[in-house]
Every structure is written in structure tokens, then in C-alpha cells.
Design an enzyme around this catalytic site. Sequence first.
Site, PDB file in Angstrom:
ATOM      1  N   GLU A  29     -38.934 -30.851  64.430  1.00  0.00           N
ATOM      2  CA  GLU A  29     -38.656 -31.447  63.128  1.00  0.00           C
ATOM      3  C   GLU A  29     -37.319 -30.934  62.579  1.00  0.00           C
ATOM      4  O   GLU A  29     -37.172 -29.740  62.336  1.00  0.00           O
ATOM      5  CB  GLU A  29     -39.803 -31.126  62.167  1.00  0.00           C
ATOM      6  CG  GLU A  29     -41.131 -31.714  62.643  1.00  0.00           C
ATOM      7  CD  GLU A  29     -42.334 -31.036  62.018  1.00  0.00           C
ATOM      8  OE1 GLU A  29     -42.146 -30.199  61.114  1.00  0.00           O
ATOM      9  OE2 GLU A  29     -43.467 -31.340  62.432  1.00  0.00           O
ATOM     10  N   LEU A  58     -42.837 -35.785  61.979  1.00  0.00           N
ATOM     11  CA  LEU A  58     -43.538 -34.621  61.435  1.00  0.00           C
ATOM     12  C   LEU A  58     -44.967 -34.612  61.962  1.00  0.00           C
ATOM     13  O   LEU A  58     -45.925 -34.952  61.266  1.00  0.00           O
ATOM     14  CB  LEU A  58     -43.539 -34.666  59.912  1.00  0.00           C
ATOM     15  CG  LEU A  58     -42.158 -34.708  59.236  1.00  0.00           C
ATOM     16  CD1 LEU A  58     -42.311 -34.775  57.738  1.00  0.00           C
ATOM     17  CD2 LEU A  58     -41.336 -33.509  59.640  1.00  0.00           C
ATOM     18  N   GLU A  60     -46.971 -32.029  64.617  1.00  0.00           N
ATOM     19  CA  GLU A  60     -46.972 -30.926  65.571  1.00  0.00           C
ATOM     20  C   GLU A  60     -47.803 -31.252  66.807  1.00  0.00           C
ATOM     21  O   GLU A  60     -47.463 -30.833  67.920  1.00  0.00           O
ATOM     22  CB  GLU A  60     -47.486 -29.645  64.902  1.00  0.00           C
ATOM     23  CG  GLU A  60     -46.517 -28.987  63.954  1.00  0.00           C
ATOM     24  CD  GLU A  60     -46.394 -29.700  62.615  1.00  0.00           C
ATOM     25  OE1 GLU A  60     -47.282 -30.535  62.279  1.00  0.00           O
ATOM     26  OE2 GLU A  60     -45.413 -29.441  61.881  1.00  0.00           O
ATOM     27  N   GLN A  82     -42.066 -25.945  63.231  1.00  0.00           N
ATOM     28  CA  GLN A  82     -41.158 -25.570  62.145  1.00  0.00           C
ATOM     29  C   GLN A  82     -41.575 -24.284  61.432  1.00  0.00           C
ATOM     30  O   GLN A  82     -40.729 -23.475  61.067  1.00  0.00           O
ATOM     31  CB  GLN A  82     -41.036 -26.720  61.149  1.00  0.00           C
ATOM     32  CG  GLN A  82     -39.865 -26.564  60.201  1.00  0.00           C
ATOM     33  CD  GLN A  82     -39.630 -27.825  59.405  1.00  0.00           C
ATOM     34  OE1 GLN A  82     -40.453 -28.216  58.583  1.00  0.00           O
ATOM     35  NE2 GLN A  82     -38.501 -28.474  59.655  1.00  0.00           N
ATOM     36  N   PHE A  83     -42.873 -24.082  61.239  1.00  0.00           N
ATOM     37  CA  PHE A  83     -43.434 -22.812  60.780  1.00  0.00           C
ATOM     38  C   PHE A  83     -44.724 -22.592  61.562  1.00  0.00           C
ATOM     39  O   PHE A  83     -45.502 -23.524  61.762  1.00  0.00           O
ATOM     40  CB  PHE A  83     -43.728 -22.830  59.275  1.00  0.00           C
ATOM     41  CG  PHE A  83     -42.488 -22.896  58.420  1.00  0.00           C
ATOM     42  CD1 PHE A  83     -41.825 -21.734  58.048  1.00  0.00           C
ATOM     43  CD2 PHE A  83     -41.982 -24.116  58.010  1.00  0.00           C
ATOM     44  CE1 PHE A  83     -40.671 -21.793  57.278  1.00  0.00           C
ATOM     45  CE2 PHE A  83     -40.843 -24.190  57.241  1.00  0.00           C
ATOM     46  CZ  PHE A  83     -40.177 -23.024  56.870  1.00  0.00           C
ATOM     47  N   PHE A  88     -52.037 -24.967  63.790  1.00  0.00           N
ATOM     48  CA  PHE A  88     -53.377 -25.559  63.836  1.00  0.00           C
ATOM     49  C   PHE A  88     -53.321 -27.033  64.225  1.00  0.00           C
ATOM     50  O   PHE A  88     -54.221 -27.539  64.891  1.00  0.00           O
ATOM     51  CB  PHE A  88     -54.068 -25.393  62.489  1.00  0.00           C
ATOM     52  CG  PHE A  88     -54.295 -23.954  62.102  1.00  0.00           C
ATOM     53  CD1 PHE A  88     -55.193 -23.170  62.806  1.00  0.00           C
ATOM     54  CD2 PHE A  88     -53.601 -23.386  61.052  1.00  0.00           C
ATOM     55  CE1 PHE A  88     -55.403 -21.844  62.456  1.00  0.00           C
ATOM     56  CE2 PHE A  88     -53.804 -22.060  60.697  1.00  0.00           C
ATOM     57  CZ  PHE A  88     -54.709 -21.287  61.402  1.00  0.00           C
ATOM     58  N   HIS A 129     -46.880 -20.940  55.518  1.00  0.00           N
ATOM     59  CA  HIS A 129     -45.594 -20.742  56.177  1.00  0.00           C
ATOM     60  C   HIS A 129     -45.426 -19.329  56.737  1.00  0.00           C
ATOM     61  O   HIS A 129     -44.692 -19.135  57.710  1.00  0.00           O
ATOM     62  CB  HIS A 129     -44.451 -21.039  55.212  1.00  0.00           C
ATOM     63  CG  HIS A 129     -44.300 -22.486  54.872  1.00  0.00           C
ATOM     64  ND1 HIS A 129     -45.287 -23.208  54.250  1.00  0.00           N
ATOM     65  CD2 HIS A 129     -43.262 -23.352  55.065  1.00  0.00           C
ATOM     66  CE1 HIS A 129     -44.869 -24.460  54.077  1.00  0.00           C
ATOM     67  NE2 HIS A 129     -43.649 -24.563  54.569  1.00  0.00           N
TER      68      HIS A 129
END
Length: 325
Positions: A29, A58, A60, A82-83, A88, A129
Site C-alpha cells: 500500500e 488496501l 493485506e 503497512q503496519f 490479522f 499500529h
Amino acid sequence: MAKLTMIKAITAALDEALKSDEKVLIFGEDVGQNGGVFRATEGLQAKYGEERVFDTPLAESGIAGLATGLAFQGFRPVPEIQFFGFLFEAMDEVAGQISRERFRMGGTRKMPITIRAPFGGGVHTPELHSDSLEGLVAQTPGLKVVIPSDPYDAKGLLISAIQSDDPVVFLEHMKLYRTLKQEVPEGSYTVPLDQAAIKREGQDISIITYGYMVQESLKAAQELEKQGINVEVLDLRSVSPLDEAAILKTVEKTGRVVLVQEAQRQAGINAQVAALIAEKAILNLQAPIGRVDAPDTPYPFSEAETLWLPNKKDIVAKVQEIMNF
């Protein structure tokens, strides 16, 4: 050698990987033209083109699934989550597919995927995050889990990870991105993925830790030195697999140990290290194993994170307790 921040060292590692192997692909992303939320991939799309460094939706789960398919086709994917708190969404693919493909295929297929992700507290991020989820992936057979603590290791470990034929989860603590500079060699070099490193020699007690807590432990060791306590600091660098020989060696040397992690205590990396020491080096111990961890609660809102996160004072206090046992 130039002095680089960790984020610049990571960019340099990605640049070297792209340059040396046309099968390396970077995606995630905002990693393309924008260069990622922390600018880790800044300039790489312009240099190598949109077919090798590109943005994804967006999603994951889609990012991880794409990595799996590309690996089966002979590529070396380097996806970014991204974080890491967003793991999950991709956990089914990471733990249910990527981690076990080489086992499932009897070692006949490679799975050279390096999943990069920022994580860690102390930077006032929104919920999910900053979570330290390394315990989840370290418990998953088939994954290597690597967490550098400084720019030199970050570059060398990341190049090693991308060259590995096994999947690697490569975690980058956000607080380390721009708070520390270190001399980093130009060009390509590697740091072994399965070897811990002594970051400070000592005789009286060992601190075993990883990630940002290495820096907090080094600060604690400096303060304890003024009190006449000589501390050795072992940086695990890889939390799966653990460098068992290095852990046992430092415990045998000092006879006292404090384990430090930023993550919550339950089922964390510290628990596995403590079990190893209890099984194989208990007769070398002169005091109980000390542990410094975060509380077993969800990560707090940013206003309270300084109270929740382990820090230098916590480490100093625990070392003093173990030394006075």
C-alpha cells in the site's frame, strides 16, 4: 562509510536487492510513487519501474496471496504490510499457506518471500499500529522472524532475508527509523539470519533482548555501570529461529540474566528464552531469571503508552533486583 538512519539503510538494502536480482518485486500500500508511509521505498519505483515496485489495493489478504503466487512462479516477492497490526487480515495466507508450502511440497519448491512491516510503540500511533505481534509469527513453524536493532544490522539482515529461499517476516521498529544513525557500508553485504550479536560485553549479568529494547537496555547498562554492575547485552536479532548457542553462552558467562521485550508477557519471546535457559543452563544460574515485559492488556491509547511500555528505568530496577538476590 556513510552514517545512515535505519530507514535509509532499509532503502539501501531494497535498492541492492532490486539491482542484483530482476526477480525481486516490491509491492504494498503506497510503496510506489509515494515511497511508503515512512518513505522506505522512496525513489525505487522511479529507478526500477512500475512493474517491479508497485502499489496494491488496501487489502493485506490480497497482498499476501499475491506474494504466494509470485513465489510459485519463481519471483522473490518483498510485500509490505503497512503496519504489522494489520497482520490479522493476512494471517490465513501467512500462517496457513506461506509458512508451510516448502513442508507441504517436500522441499521441492521454494518460498522466497520477505514480508516487511513496521511495528512498535513510543511514536503515538492509532490503535493496531504499534502492536508487537512477533510472538504470533514466531510460533508458526516455517517462518523466520527477524527484528534488527540498528541501521547496520537492518541493511545486512534485509539483504539476507530477500536472498533466503524460506519465508521471512522482517519487522522494523518505528521508533528506530530515524532516532539512530550508524556507519553502514555501501554496496551489498549480509548479516546471518540465525545469529545473535553481543552489543555490549559484560561480566556480572546478561540482558537478552531484541528490537528497540536493545537501545533501552544499552542505556540501562550505562547507568548500571556507574553503580559498579557490568552488564552484557545480547541482541537476539532473530526471534525465530533463536540462536540457542549464543543465549546459553552468555548465561554461562555471567550466571545472571534479565530478559527484556516490548511485547506483553504472556506467550512472548521472553517465555521461550526463559524455558531454554531453564532446560539447558539452570545450573549456571546464581539467581532467578528476571523478566521485563509490557502488561498483559491490549496496547493502550497513545496518551498512556509511556506508562505501559517497558523502559530503561524498568530494566535498571530488574537488574538491581536480580543482582541483590
